[in-house]
Design an enzyme around this catalytic site. Sequence first.
Site, mmCIF file in Angstrom:
data_model
loop_
_atom_site.group_PDB
_atom_site.id
_atom_site.type_symbol
_atom_site.label_atom_id
_atom_site.label_comp_id
_atom_site.label_asym_id
_atom_site.label_seq_id
_atom_site.Cartn_x
_atom_site.Cartn_y
_atom_site.Cartn_z
ATOM 1 N N THR A 191 4.469 3.727 -1.939
ATOM 2 C CA THR A 191 4.099 2.880 -3.060
ATOM 3 C C THR A 191 5.036 3.341 -4.278
ATOM 4 O O THR A 191 5.289 4.398 -4.488
ATOM 5 C CB THR A 191 2.583 3.465 -3.465
ATOM 6 O OG1 THR A 191 1.737 3.014 -2.251
ATOM 7 C CG2 THR A 191 2.145 2.840 -4.745
ATOM 8 N N ARG A 219 -9.793 -3.180 2.711
ATOM 9 C CA ARG A 219 -9.445 -1.794 2.336
ATOM 10 C C ARG A 219 -8.714 -1.981 1.204
ATOM 11 O O ARG A 219 -7.712 -2.493 1.165
ATOM 12 C CB ARG A 219 -8.755 -0.946 3.297
ATOM 13 C CG ARG A 219 -8.532 0.549 2.778
ATOM 14 C CD ARG A 219 -7.189 0.745 2.363
ATOM 15 N NE ARG A 219 -7.072 2.143 1.871
ATOM 16 C CZ ARG A 219 -5.863 2.569 1.157
ATOM 17 N NH1 ARG A 219 -5.038 1.536 0.715
ATOM 18 N NH2 ARG A 219 -5.793 3.769 1.070
ATOM 19 N N GLY A 221 -7.029 0.472 -1.761
ATOM 20 C CA GLY A 221 -6.437 1.883 -2.237
ATOM 21 C C GLY A 221 -6.508 2.417 -3.747
ATOM 22 O O GLY A 221 -7.093 1.423 -4.657
ATOM 23 N N ASP A 222 -5.930 3.218 -4.187
ATOM 24 C CA ASP A 222 -6.069 3.771 -5.493
ATOM 25 C C ASP A 222 -4.961 2.844 -6.366
ATOM 26 O O ASP A 222 -5.438 3.006 -7.499
ATOM 27 C CB ASP A 222 -5.512 4.965 -5.381
ATOM 28 C CG ASP A 222 -4.088 5.458 -4.838
ATOM 29 O OD1 ASP A 222 -3.760 4.824 -4.063
ATOM 30 O OD2 ASP A 222 -3.219 5.912 -5.616
ATOM 31 N N THR A 242 0.994 8.186 -5.768
ATOM 32 C CA THR A 242 1.269 7.650 -4.280
ATOM 33 C C THR A 242 0.644 8.494 -3.311
ATOM 34 O O THR A 242 0.219 9.682 -3.349
ATOM 35 C CB THR A 242 3.087 7.539 -3.927
ATOM 36 O OG1 THR A 242 3.106 6.926 -2.693
ATOM 37 C CG2 THR A 242 3.463 9.096 -4.157
ATOM 38 N N GLY A 243 0.504 8.040 -2.091
ATOM 39 C CA GLY A 243 -0.202 8.727 -0.968
ATOM 40 C C GLY A 243 -1.501 8.353 -0.431
ATOM 41 O O GLY A 243 -1.852 7.037 -0.687
ATOM 42 N N GLY A 245 -4.562 7.142 -0.861
ATOM 43 C CA GLY A 245 -5.448 6.351 -1.904
ATOM 44 C C GLY A 245 -6.674 6.813 -2.047
ATOM 45 O O GLY A 245 -7.286 7.144 -3.272
#
Length: 332
Positions: A191, A219, A221-222, A242-243, A245
């Site tokens: 990301t 879904r 994410g963050d 990143t990562g 979420g």
Amino acid sequence: MKRRNFIKRASLTGLGLAVAPSIISCETEAKTDKKAIAIATPVLPIVVATWNFKNATKAAWKVLEKGGASIDAIEAGCRVEEADLKNTTVGNGGSPDRDGNVTLDACIMNKDGGYGAVVCMENIAHPISVARKVMEETPHVLLAGKGAEQFAVEQGFKRENLLTEASKKAWLKWKEKSEYKPIINIENHDTIGMLAIDKNGDISGGCTTSGMAYKMAGRVGDSAIIGSGLFIDNTIGGATATGMGEEVLKTVGSYLIVELMRQGRTPQEACEEGVKRIVESNPNYQNFQVGYVALNKQGEYGCYCVHGGFGISKYQEGKQTYIKSNAYTKKA
Ligand code: ASP
């Protein structure tokens, strides 16, 4: 430039010491090498981004060096990764969900506290630009799914197939076992989160992703959620993530980091605390990665992550630098 820093810079330049190495570590700069940070901090403009997204920070820099606004730099930089078919975690060519649909999340924040976002949007290659349109052209801040796509088309974006042959092949292979297992630093974590300060000293940020590969349909994410994947406060600075979420969302990571900077922490200290909040309450942390980057209004930056392998790209003073992040697990 602050007088104190100018004097330091001038005297170090005289000694021939002002040239920073092209690969450095966040912690080294922020903690150990106080002279280095004193040199780097006051020089604007600056752009930083998650991972080694050289082309993206370069595109953002081109806007900034001409005196362009940080919001334009962010959009230009993020669009580079969205268009890159080889990047399977952002925009066009992104990995699909478990049903084979590419669904994109992105958000953008400007110097005035404006926020625009799209989540779970299909068939539109540049979600960062749609997010900006949401911010600038609607009374809302976040559009999802079909509504986001419809809005994008109304704004002149063209519908296109975002599932490349390569991504489709990888998905079909994954489907043979259908085992959901994010692989740290390899598969799911590219990301792009970007923070930029322009010549006027104004900060903006953006974050854009296709999310975790083979995620459940629907879904989110963050990355597109304010305060989680990104937060900007033009009086303090910004942070982006990143990562995994879900972990960032549960700790409202980027907001936390900006608030910690407001309370006086350096960007480096704030990123470290953001990671600690995740790992110290989560025995599962060996199995996922999260990386943060933060930038304060003075142009000081920091980064930190759960596991090694994360780093950030920076463009400042006409020079591209890759900065390796220190990691929690190296200390644990
Ligand atoms: N943070 C993104 C998400 O959870 C994915 C990533 O950065 O790897 O959707």
